[in-house]
Write an enzyme that holds these catalytic residues in place. Structure first.
Site, mmCIF file in Angstrom:
data_model
loop_
_atom_site.group_PDB
_atom_site.id
_atom_site.type_symbol
_atom_site.label_atom_id
_atom_site.label_comp_id
_atom_site.label_asym_id
_atom_site.label_seq_id
_atom_site.Cartn_x
_atom_site.Cartn_y
_atom_site.Cartn_z
ATOM 1 N N ASP A 1 73.126 72.394 93.548
ATOM 2 C CA ASP A 1 72.037 71.046 93.165
ATOM 3 C C ASP A 1 70.898 71.160 93.717
ATOM 4 O O ASP A 1 69.730 71.457 92.876
ATOM 5 C CB ASP A 1 72.894 69.785 93.305
ATOM 6 N N HIS B 1 68.928 69.780 85.068
ATOM 7 C CA HIS B 1 69.669 68.943 84.705
ATOM 8 C C HIS B 1 70.732 68.990 83.603
ATOM 9 O O HIS B 1 71.481 68.707 83.178
ATOM 10 C CB HIS B 1 70.099 67.906 85.630
ATOM 11 N N HIS C 1 73.605 71.053 82.734
ATOM 12 C CA HIS C 1 74.284 71.082 83.141
ATOM 13 C C HIS C 1 74.633 69.798 82.426
ATOM 14 O O HIS C 1 75.974 69.696 82.516
ATOM 15 C CB HIS C 1 74.135 69.978 84.584
ATOM 16 N N HIS D 1 79.295 70.231 89.610
ATOM 17 C CA HIS D 1 77.977 69.452 89.659
ATOM 18 C C HIS D 1 76.481 70.787 90.072
ATOM 19 O O HIS D 1 76.333 71.435 89.479
ATOM 20 C CB HIS D 1 78.204 68.058 90.243
HETATM 21 ZN ZN LIG Z 1 72.399 66.847 90.153
#
Ligand SMILES: [Zn+2]
Length: 298
Positions: free
Chosen positions: A102, A185, A188, A202
């Protein structure tokens, strides 16, 4: 949404004056959402350093099936964020590594947003200090990531672990919120549309998204190599097979790319127009680069 409502009902029943979230990212996001709904102060105690959720003033909402639904933005950040690295040292190494994934995207996404002069997550402009924190986040990962992982494997607290936890939690949180998110993101979020990726965290999917962003932006080879080397060393994915998509059908890839480029997605913070086809191509190209890298690695 159902979990947020359940917590709000329990808090009302107990006449709670403060909401304390202790756990991983989804727990903290739920605590913040419940506190916002009830206008109560919120304390976040991350027991893992698996994402940059703890410091943020937003929650990522998923459906009960685990598909990304929306970002919910709040009026204020948590009142207190309390991290005990002795607690983090007891957590599974894979979760710390997911937090590095992340955090890996933070600098690249922040830089893209600042260069494109787009608004940050709060709808304001970025600052030099936010960008400097995002860069420090990336440098800290490269310097301390592997040592911090080893510290967790031994369940010990070291200066490298302290710095890495700060990067995963504080630097990444301030960096993304103050400077903005971009393709990583959004990719993602696209990946969550494929059920096979649901067992992956994540941060693991964001790490792959970061690689896709670099490919999409046509970044120079040495930077790609630096990222793949870091990811391979700490155990982050560089191929589709490492996030459950070893056999990716064309329709599934289209679904992922379409979700990643949905209206309002942060991929539109990229300084050029991004189509689903471009994302699908970058996802495949990043996988090819990652597979080639792993063959050389061995
Ligand atoms: Zn994140």
């Amino acid at each position: 949404m159902s979990e947020i409502e359940r917590v709000k009902a329990a808090a009302r029943e107990h006449r709670a004056r403060t909401i304390i979230g202790a756990g991983g990212g989804k727990v903290l996001d739920t605590a913040r959402a419940a506190a916002d709904g009830l206008r109560l102060p919120v304390v976040n105690c991350p027991t893992v350093a698996s994402s940059d959720a703890p410091c943020s003033a937003l929650s990522v909402i998923y459906t009960d099936e685990g598909v990304f639904q929306e970002y919910r933005i709040y009026g204020k950040n948590p009142d207190l964020i309390l991290v005990d690295t002795h607690v983090i040292a007891q957590s599974p190494p894979r979760l710390l590594v997911a937090g590095m994934g992340d955090a890996l995207a933070t600098w690249f996404e922040a830089k893209t947003c600042v260069e494109g002069n787009v608004k940050n997550m709060r709808g304001g402009a970025s600052t030099e200090s936010a960008l400097a924190l995002a860069e420090l986040c990336y440098r800290t990962l490269l310097n301390d990531g592997a040592d911090a992982r080893r510290a967790l494997e031994m369940k010990v607290v070291t200066p490298a672990l302290e710095r890495l936890v700060e990067a995963n939690t504080l630097l990444s949180g301030l960096g993304f919120e103050s400077s903005g998110l971009a393709a990583a993101h959004a990719v993602h979020n696209g990946l969550t549309a494929a059920a096979a990726t649901h067992p992956y965290f994540h941060g693991e999917k964001v790490a792959y998204g970061a690689l896709v962003q670099l490919v999409l932006e046509g970044k120079p080879r040495p930077l790609l190599s630096e990222v793949m080397e870091f990811s391979s060393e700490v155990g982050l994915p560089v191929t589709l097979g490492q996030i459950g998509l070893g056999e990716l059908a064309a329709e599934e890839l289209t679904r992922i790319a379409t979700r990643a480029t949905a209206q309002g997605e942060t991929i539109h913070n990229e300084p050029f127009e991004v189509s689903p086809e471009m994302v699908a191509d970058a996802i495949r190209a990043a996988d090819a680069a990652g597979r080639a890298w792993r063959r050389k690695d061995r």
